[in-house]
Enzyme design. Structure first.
Site, PDB file in Angstrom:
ATOM      1  N   SER A 154     -54.906 -29.041  26.915  1.00 47.22           N
ATOM      2  CA  SER A 154     -55.487 -28.257  27.928  1.00 47.22           C
ATOM      3  C   SER A 154     -56.710 -27.198  27.397  1.00 47.22           C
ATOM      4  O   SER A 154     -57.612 -26.884  28.212  1.00 47.22           O
ATOM      5  CB  SER A 154     -54.648 -27.649  28.910  1.00 47.22           C
ATOM      6  OG  SER A 154     -53.856 -26.604  28.325  1.00 47.22           O
ATOM      7  N   GLY A 198     -51.560 -30.600  28.503  1.00 46.60           N
ATOM      8  CA  GLY A 198     -49.941 -30.924  28.173  1.00 46.60           C
ATOM      9  C   GLY A 198     -49.525 -31.638  27.093  1.00 46.60           C
ATOM     10  O   GLY A 198     -48.628 -31.815  26.842  1.00 46.60           O
ATOM     11  N   ASN A 217     -48.764 -26.984  22.469  1.00 51.75           N
ATOM     12  CA  ASN A 217     -47.643 -27.138  23.334  1.00 51.75           C
ATOM     13  C   ASN A 217     -46.383 -27.463  22.668  1.00 51.75           C
ATOM     14  O   ASN A 217     -45.235 -27.225  23.098  1.00 51.75           O
ATOM     15  CB  ASN A 217     -47.988 -28.305  24.400  1.00 51.75           C
ATOM     16  CG  ASN A 217     -49.021 -28.237  25.373  1.00 51.75           C
ATOM     17  OD1 ASN A 217     -48.832 -27.242  26.112  1.00 51.75           O
ATOM     18  ND2 ASN A 217     -50.292 -28.845  25.309  1.00 51.75           N
ATOM     19  N   ASP A 247     -52.795 -17.399  34.176  1.00 48.05           N
ATOM     20  CA  ASP A 247     -51.535 -17.935  33.607  1.00 48.05           C
ATOM     21  C   ASP A 247     -51.500 -16.925  32.357  1.00 48.05           C
ATOM     22  O   ASP A 247     -50.257 -17.037  31.696  1.00 48.05           O
ATOM     23  CB  ASP A 247     -51.533 -19.445  33.533  1.00 48.05           C
ATOM     24  CG  ASP A 247     -52.786 -19.747  32.781  1.00 48.05           C
ATOM     25  OD1 ASP A 247     -53.465 -19.200  32.104  1.00 48.05           O
ATOM     26  OD2 ASP A 247     -52.941 -21.100  32.855  1.00 48.05           O
ATOM     27  N   HIS A 255     -54.674 -19.916  29.464  1.00 46.45           N
ATOM     28  CA  HIS A 255     -55.833 -20.642  29.273  1.00 46.45           C
ATOM     29  C   HIS A 255     -57.076 -19.554  29.479  1.00 46.45           C
ATOM     30  O   HIS A 255     -57.397 -18.936  30.443  1.00 46.45           O
ATOM     31  CB  HIS A 255     -55.976 -21.528  30.371  1.00 46.45           C
ATOM     32  CG  HIS A 255     -54.930 -22.896  30.227  1.00 46.45           C
ATOM     33  ND1 HIS A 255     -53.644 -22.723  30.795  1.00 46.45           N
ATOM     34  CD2 HIS A 255     -54.909 -23.930  29.269  1.00 46.45           C
ATOM     35  CE1 HIS A 255     -53.015 -23.714  30.618  1.00 46.45           C
ATOM     36  NE2 HIS A 255     -53.493 -24.377  29.840  1.00 46.45           N
TER      37      HIS A 255
END
Length: 200
Positions: free
Chosen positions: A27, A64, A93, A174, A177
């Protein structure tokens, strides 16, 4: 006839295939939370054009994605795009999920080898984890990228978010990012590793 075609390619490089830079990440490269044209791989394409490079950037990043998923997807991407340069931006991840580091290193190694066997030069993009994962895991995680790059002779970006990782204003809500405004900084961090691998 072949010589004529080759000469035509040299004179009209925009007509013939000029090479491909494959960005193969998660991402952080897919442009999560923003328009695709704001993500750093799109900015990379603009910089290439601005500086007279003919390569096309293909962004095959998937939000992801883990290194295991990337290892599964990469052969098809290599066959389809036939890249000259592969930018491997995977592993974040794995770390965020606390996955074992040995399989992550093995996946990065095998992807690097697969890309090289396909004729591509490789850039490995390093990542860091928040300190709450513990000093032992976080340091070994970060060191994994440099270890693979050194062993496999790949170019290395030490840390994708170097220079602003501790500044909350550069991140989305979040906290993971980067914002659209931070994308030029991501590009500036990867550019020194990518630029030497490009041919005009």
């Amino acid at each position: 006839m072949l010589r004529i075609i080759a000469l035509f390619c040299l004179l009209w490089s925009g007509v013939c295939h000029a090479g491909t830079v494959l960005v193969f990440g998660d991402s952080l490269s897919a442009g999560f939370g923003m328009r695709a044209d704001q993500a750093w791989p799109t900015l990379l394409q603009a910089r290439l054009k601005q500086q007279g490079f003919k390569q096309q950037v293909v962004n095959a990043s998937v939000s992801g994605e883990t290194t295991a998923g990337g290892r599964t997807r990469l052969p098809a991407a290599l066959a389809q795009h036939k890249p000259d340069v592969v930018v491997l931006e995977l592993g974040a991840n794995d770390g965020l999920r606390g996955l074992p580091l040995k399989p992550m290193q093995e996946n990065l190694t095998e992807m690097t080898r697969a890309a090289r066997q396909a004729g591509a030069k490789v850039v490995i993009v390093g990542m860091r984890l928040p300190p709450n994962y513990g000093p032992d895991y976080t340091e070994k995680f970060h060191g994994s990228f440099a270890s693979v790059a050194k062993t496999e002779g790949a170019a290395l970006v030490p840390f994708l978010m170097d220079g602003f990782a501790q500044t909350s204003e550069w991140f989305q809500a979040d906290g993971l990012h980067p914002t659209p405004a931070a994308q030029p900084r991501l590009l500036d961090n990867v550019w020194p590793a990518i630029r030497p691998l490009l041919k005009r």
